[in-house]
Design a protein around this motif. Structure first.
Motif, PDB file in Angstrom:
ATOM      1  N   ALA A 180      11.101  20.235 -48.085  1.00 57.61           N
ATOM      2  CA  ALA A 180      10.828  21.572 -47.540  1.00 57.61           C
ATOM      3  C   ALA A 180       9.422  22.028 -47.907  1.00 57.61           C
ATOM      4  O   ALA A 180       8.720  22.635 -47.086  1.00 57.61           O
ATOM      5  N   GLU A 181       9.010  21.744 -49.127  1.00 56.11           N
ATOM      6  CA  GLU A 181       7.659  22.122 -49.554  1.00 56.11           C
ATOM      7  C   GLU A 181       6.603  21.312 -48.804  1.00 56.11           C
ATOM      8  O   GLU A 181       5.541  21.837 -48.451  1.00 56.11           O
ATOM      9  N   LEU A 182       6.890  20.043 -48.553  1.00 57.24           N
ATOM     10  CA  LEU A 182       5.980  19.223 -47.766  1.00 57.24           C
ATOM     11  C   LEU A 182       5.853  19.779 -46.349  1.00 57.24           C
ATOM     12  O   LEU A 182       4.741  19.881 -45.802  1.00 57.24           O
ATOM     13  N   LYS A 183       6.953  20.170 -45.764  1.00 60.69           N
ATOM     14  CA  LYS A 183       6.942  20.736 -44.418  1.00 60.69           C
ATOM     15  C   LYS A 183       6.074  21.989 -44.361  1.00 60.69           C
ATOM     16  O   LYS A 183       5.286  22.176 -43.426  1.00 60.69           O
ATOM     17  N   THR A 184       6.216  22.843 -45.373  1.00 58.80           N
ATOM     18  CA  THR A 184       5.401  24.058 -45.430  1.00 58.80           C
ATOM     19  C   THR A 184       3.928  23.716 -45.542  1.00 58.80           C
ATOM     20  O   THR A 184       3.076  24.316 -44.863  1.00 58.80           O
ATOM     21  N   PHE A 185       3.617  22.762 -46.397  1.00 60.96           N
ATOM     22  CA  PHE A 185       2.225  22.339 -46.581  1.00 60.96           C
ATOM     23  C   PHE A 185       1.635  21.824 -45.274  1.00 60.96           C
ATOM     24  O   PHE A 185       0.540  22.241 -44.866  1.00 60.96           O
ATOM     25  N   LEU A 186       2.351  20.948 -44.608  1.00 59.63           N
ATOM     26  CA  LEU A 186       1.839  20.358 -43.379  1.00 59.63           C
ATOM     27  C   LEU A 186       1.659  21.397 -42.283  1.00 59.63           C
ATOM     28  O   LEU A 186       0.747  21.290 -41.456  1.00 59.63           O
ATOM     29  N   SER A 187       2.516  22.414 -42.281  1.00 53.36           N
ATOM     30  CA  SER A 187       2.433  23.442 -41.236  1.00 53.36           C
ATOM     31  C   SER A 187       1.164  24.265 -41.339  1.00 53.36           C
ATOM     32  O   SER A 187       0.750  24.903 -40.363  1.00 53.36           O
ATOM     33  N   LYS A 188       0.534  24.283 -42.509  1.00 50.17           N
ATOM     34  CA  LYS A 188      -0.704  25.046 -42.692  1.00 50.17           C
ATOM     35  C   LYS A 188      -1.919  24.335 -42.096  1.00 50.17           C
ATOM     36  O   LYS A 188      -2.942  24.964 -41.843  1.00 50.17           O
ATOM     37  N   LEU A 189      -1.809  23.030 -41.882  1.00 51.63           N
ATOM     38  CA  LEU A 189      -2.978  22.209 -41.586  1.00 51.63           C
ATOM     39  C   LEU A 189      -3.286  22.141 -40.100  1.00 51.63           C
ATOM     40  O   LEU A 189      -2.396  22.071 -39.253  1.00 51.63           O
ATOM     41  N   ARG A 190      -4.592  22.139 -39.800  1.00 52.65           N
ATOM     42  CA  ARG A 190      -5.112  21.825 -38.479  1.00 52.65           C
ATOM     43  C   ARG A 190      -6.224  20.801 -38.712  1.00 52.65           C
ATOM     44  O   ARG A 190      -7.213  21.094 -39.386  1.00 52.65           O
ATOM     45  N   LEU A 191      -6.062  19.615 -38.156  1.00 53.69           N
ATOM     46  CA  LEU A 191      -7.021  18.544 -38.414  1.00 53.69           C
ATOM     47  C   LEU A 191      -7.849  18.276 -37.161  1.00 53.69           C
ATOM     48  O   LEU A 191      -7.303  18.125 -36.062  1.00 53.69           O
ATOM     49  N   TYR A 192      -9.155  18.237 -37.328  1.00 53.76           N
ATOM     50  CA  TYR A 192     -10.081  17.910 -36.245  1.00 53.76           C
ATOM     51  C   TYR A 192     -10.906  16.717 -36.720  1.00 53.76           C
ATOM     52  O   TYR A 192     -11.748  16.839 -37.603  1.00 53.76           O
ATOM     53  N   ASP A 193     -10.635  15.580 -36.131  1.00 50.47           N
ATOM     54  CA  ASP A 193     -11.207  14.298 -36.534  1.00 50.47           C
ATOM     55  C   ASP A 193     -12.269  13.895 -35.513  1.00 50.47           C
ATOM     56  O   ASP A 193     -11.970  13.709 -34.340  1.00 50.47           O
ATOM     57  N   VAL A 194     -13.520  13.762 -35.961  1.00 52.11           N
ATOM     58  CA  VAL A 194     -14.608  13.382 -35.073  1.00 52.11           C
ATOM     59  C   VAL A 194     -14.656  11.860 -34.936  1.00 52.11           C
ATOM     60  O   VAL A 194     -15.001  11.154 -35.889  1.00 52.11           O
ATOM     61  N   LEU A 195     -14.232  11.367 -33.810  1.00 50.04           N
ATOM     62  CA  LEU A 195     -14.351   9.967 -33.399  1.00 50.04           C
ATOM     63  C   LEU A 195     -13.412   8.998 -34.114  1.00 50.04           C
ATOM     64  O   LEU A 195     -13.162   7.912 -33.621  1.00 50.04           O
ATOM     65  N   GLY A 196     -12.896   9.363 -35.278  1.00 48.86           N
ATOM     66  CA  GLY A 196     -12.109   8.429 -36.063  1.00 48.86           C
ATOM     67  C   GLY A 196     -13.034   7.467 -36.779  1.00 48.86           C
ATOM     68  O   GLY A 196     -13.718   6.657 -36.153  1.00 48.86           O
ATOM     69  N   GLN A 197     -13.075   7.557 -38.110  1.00 52.93           N
ATOM     70  CA  GLN A 197     -14.041   6.739 -38.845  1.00 52.93           C
ATOM     71  C   GLN A 197     -13.424   6.026 -40.044  1.00 52.93           C
ATOM     72  O   GLN A 197     -14.135   5.539 -40.923  1.00 52.93           O
TER      73      GLN A 197
END
Length: 456
Positions: A180-197
């Motif tokens: 449940a704590e992991l789920k809460t943590f992940l819900s906060k994140l927005r990831l923007y990955d430039v090109l994949g490196q």
């Protein structure tokens, strides 16, 4: 004027340091809690290509528009090891010189002391080989601490290089907390990955498919001419920050779209990735196997295929055209802010107009409902310019994100009060109308508003 537009067919030490950083910034963070400012952590493989330094300069002269909560030195396929923050420190020293001038022109520029306190080393090794037991870094710990803050806003973690700092943060939370704590943590994140490196992005997308993950591959083509007059005369010639802005080697500012996507200029809601804005436009239909840069597979041919299938949000068919359509706005914004960095008097530089839409003074995207066959009147009354410059209005139908596939007529499209005719065949569709408000200062500066008209 009428227009018609057709739709196009060291763990304890690390933890202690991070806690001290966030305690010292607590008052400022609380002040902005719940505001429109986006929370941003930038991870950058400084030294791999001059473009990271270029992007960092642009980020810093627009730092008043963001709550920057981390500047993390990272690795990637073009720089597989890191051991210090020296290059970042030099850029922040230049910011420190420019800060007194910047602070004259806009409130909320972060102090140099604060930015230096959140400038840390991340993973010093490459990709998933540097994720796991004993691999915590000041960068990964900072990401965890930021996501744990009592703040309702999402946390945007930008990957200008590899993604293993956020991978280490996620790995640790998974290993040390409840589901449940992991789920809460992940819900906060927005990831923007430039090109994949590196291979860490594929690992995240495979193992945590619920994570909000954009991999932007259309990050070239929107920039001004390479090492041209704009770069020379409007950026590099301007004081200490211009002096550290290097010549372009491969492509200019390839990482800039990451923070431009969340730039709070009134054009888009970053969570609604299909709206389109300065950082591009993305599809909510996740794509399978968006591969990283070719160098990743050269390092290990199975780097990402081992995680197949994995899914991410990717660019729409417009590619970099979705960015370039706003080029006057973002080019002039950067040039004006570089002027601010060398101008100690407010009246000697230009400043952004303030756009008001139907009485709303925020920068939020607005929605309304209108019947088919009706005429909708929008109103920018109350819009203003801090320098008393003349205001110009340009209203347009943004066809790509609109679900209505047809023609839209806007009457008085260059006035403060246009009328939009809702077609009789628009039932069940939406229509995106954009206001571009720009002044006659030098350089001309823009503010935006978006109204989404829903037709039942």
């Amino acid at each position: 004027m009428d227009i018609m537009i057709k739709k196009k067919s060291h763990l304890f030490l690390y933890t202690s340091v991070v806690l001290v950083i966030f305690m010292s910034f607590g008052a400022c963070a609380q002040k902005n809690a719940g505001s429109f400012k986006p929370r941003v952590i930038n991870t950058t493989d400084l030294g791999a290509d001059p473009d990271d330094i270029q992007s960092m300069v642009r980020q810093l002269v627009s730092a008043n528009e963001f709550d920057i909560e981390g500047l993390i030195v990272a690795t990637g396929c073009w720089k597989k090891t890191q051991d210090n923050t020296g290059m970042l420190d030099e850029i922040l020293d230049a910011y420190e010189e420019a800060y007194p001038n910047l602070a004259v022109h806009a409130a909320d520029f972060p102090t140099p002391e604060y930015l230096k306190s959140i400038a840390v080393m991340g993973q010093d090794g490459y990709g998933m080989s540097d994720v796991g037991i004993g691999k915590d870094s000041p960068g990964s710990e900072l990401i965890i601490a930021a996501a744990d803050k009592d703040d309702p806003r999402p946390l945007w973690v930008m990957g200008w290089g590899g993604m293993n700092n956020i991978a280490q943060a996620i790995w640790k939370v998974r290993e040390t907390r409840s589901p449940a704590e992991l789920k809460t943590f992940l819900s906060k994140l927005r990831l923007y990955d430039v090109l994949g490196q590196d291979d860490a992005g594929a690992w995240i997308a495979k193992n945590f498919p619920e994570v909000f993950y954009i991999r932007a591959t259309s990050v070239y083509g929107w920039q001004p001419p390479k090492n041209g007059d704009y770069q020379r005369n409007d950026i590099q010639s301007h004081g200490p920050l211009g002096a550290v802005y290097p010549d372009t080697k491969y492509a200019t500012e390839g990482d800039t779209p990451a923070f431009m996507h969340v730039y709070p200029n009134g054009l888009n809601d970053p969570d609604q990735i299909d709206q389109g804005g300065w950082g591009g436009r993305f599809s909510f239909n996740k794509k399978e196997g968006i591969r990283s840069m070719s160098e990743v597979a050269k390092i290990n041919p199975e780097a990402e295929t081992q995680y197949d299938p994995y899914y991410m949000y990717g660019n729409t068919d417009e590619g970099s055209d979705a960015i370039e359509k706003w080029e006057d706005g973002y080019n002039n914004d950067f040039a004006a802010r570089m002027d601010w960095s060398i101008t100690p008097k407010y009246s000697d530089a230009n400043h952004h107009p303030i756009a008001i839409l139907n009485g709303d003074k925020t920068r939020q995207v607005l929605e309304m409902t209108a019947a088919k066959g009706s005429t909708v009147t929008l109103d920018a009354k109350g819009s203003s310019d801090p320098d008393k410059d003349q205001l110009n209005y340009r209203w347009s139908f943004y066809d790509e994100p609109s679900t209505y596939n047809g023609e839209i007529t806007i009457e008085n499209s260059n006035s403060s009060k246009p009328s939009i005719k809702i077609p009789n065949n628009a039932s069940g569709k939406n229509i995106h109308i954009i206001l571009e408000l720009f002044d006659d200062g030098k350089p001309s500066l823009y503010a935006y508003r978006r109204m989404i008209i829903n037709v039942p």
